[in-house]
Design a protein around this motif. Structure first.
Motif: not given
Ligand SMILES: *Cc1c(COP(=O)(O)O)cnc(C)c1O
Length: 362
Positions: A114-118, A157-164, A330-334
């Motif tokens: 998840f993006l927040t961790y970074k 993250a379980n399940p993880n976002n964005p990979t699922g 869109g997943m560019r930001g991820f």
């Protein structure tokens, strides 16, 4: 010395988090499938509780959120003093960063976690350590091999976002067993209720037993209350004591607490929401696959679509869908150009999506 007030080092290097797009030009009511919200909306039970609460808005909330914490303790069989509520689970994650990270410490998570961790690492002058994955699946051995003396927090993250991706229970236990005792393992289980795999763990059984594991949960996803901002954690007593010192005194507002208590008791709503997702997830995966697009197995209320790492194609698909009133993420930001994330919607929305995607690909 500079001639202006300067923030802490590194803060201005952070890309501010941007939520999912909400508008599609030309559509009064576009279909928003960009933020993993509950397509059924908020439960009626919560709306009624909110209406009732509106006669008390001049009163401060209970800063200890005791009624909500007692309801959670009862539902999950947990000691109430080890539950802390927050302004969304995101606030609790942020507070962990502030409380446990020193400059130069390392925050470990898998590459497309998840993006927040970074952001949490960077906000605290810590180093994000993003462990390479196997085809978007977290690799526990590699994560453990990346632990150093500076590792302070590990986020899963379980399940993880964005990979699922759902990390199986055995892997999660292995990860915990391999961590030094002074490293805090944070299992972010925002989508726990959508999982139907028996090998799942939200980390609660670990958190019951060990002093360095916690699980965070939210009312934003299956409970349909993202706009209210209310989440919670079950954590070691020492962590709870810290969070209660650093959180703002009224971080869980009165309306959110009342709505969460009502929603928590609304088993029917949660069951219907989860059943809907579990029904449509395989159907959508099938339809997407038939279009020749890679779809990643997901345990959440969303699926990730892979366009063979073709960023232009993913962008074009996002645009085409937008022109059909369907908003994806869109997943560019991820860090995943060439991918789109789809939140599972209502029956007609899912069918409209499959139809539009088929049209785009043909
Ligand atoms: C949505 C989400 C959250 C929850 O955020 P809230 O602050 O509780 O709304 C946390 N973690 C992940 C992985 C998410 O996708």
């Amino acid at each position: 010395m500079t001639n202006q007030p300067d923030p802490r080092p590194g803060l201005l290097d952070i890309m501010a988090y941007r939520g999912g797009v909400a508008d599609a030009p030309g559509f009064a009511a576009p279909v928003k499938l960009s933020s993993n919200e509950n397509c059924f909306g908020a439960p009626e039970s919560a709306k009624q509780a909110i209406a009732a609460e509106s006669s008390k808005l001049e009163r401060y909330p209970d800063g200890g959120a005791i009624l909500l914490r007692e309801a959670l303790a009862k539902k999950y069989g947990l000691p109430v003093e080890r539950i802390v509520c927050g302004c969304g689970s995101d606030e609790l994650l942020q507070l962990l960063g502030r409380s446990y990270l020193r400059p130069g410490d390392e925050v470990l998570f898998s590459a497309h976690g998840f993006l927040t961790y970074k952001l949490i690492a960077l906000q605290n002058e810590a180093v994000p350590v993003m462990v390479p994955e196997d085809d978007l699946r977290a690799n526990v051995d590699r994560m453990l091999a990346s632990v150093t003396k500076r590792t302070r927090l590990v986020f899963v993250a379980n399940p993880n976002n964005p990979t699922g991706y759902m990390m199986p229970k055995d892997d999660l236990h292995k990860l915990h067993a391999g961590l030094p005792k002074d490293v805090l393992l944070v299992v972010d289980a925002a989508y726990a209720e959508y999982v139907d795999d028996p090998n799942y763990s939200c980390g609660m059984e670990l958190a019951r037993k060990f002093d360095n594991v916690m699980t965070t949960r939210t009312f934003s996803k299956v409970y349909g209350l993202a706009g209210l901002r209310i989440g919670w954690t079950f954590c070691p007593q020492r962590v709870a004591d810290v969070l209660n010192r650093v959180r703002s005194p009224f971080n869980a507002n009165r309306v959110a607490q009342a709505a969460a208590i009502a929603a928590l008791a609304d088993d029917d709503f949660v069951e219907r929401s989860a059943a809907h997702v579990q029904k449509w997830r395989p159907w959508l995966a099938d339809e997407i696959g038939k279009c020749g697009i890679r779809v990643y197995p997901s345990a959440g209320n969303f699926v990730l679509l892979g366009f063979d790492n073709d960023a232009n194609k993913a962008d074009a698909a996002e645009q085409f869908l937008m022109q059909n009133g369907l908003i994806l993420r869109g997943m560019r930001g991820f860090g995943l150009p060439g991918y789109l994330r789809l939140t599972i919607g209502l029956d007609d929305e899912n069918r409209a999506f499959a139809k539009a995607l088929t049209e785009f690909m043909s």
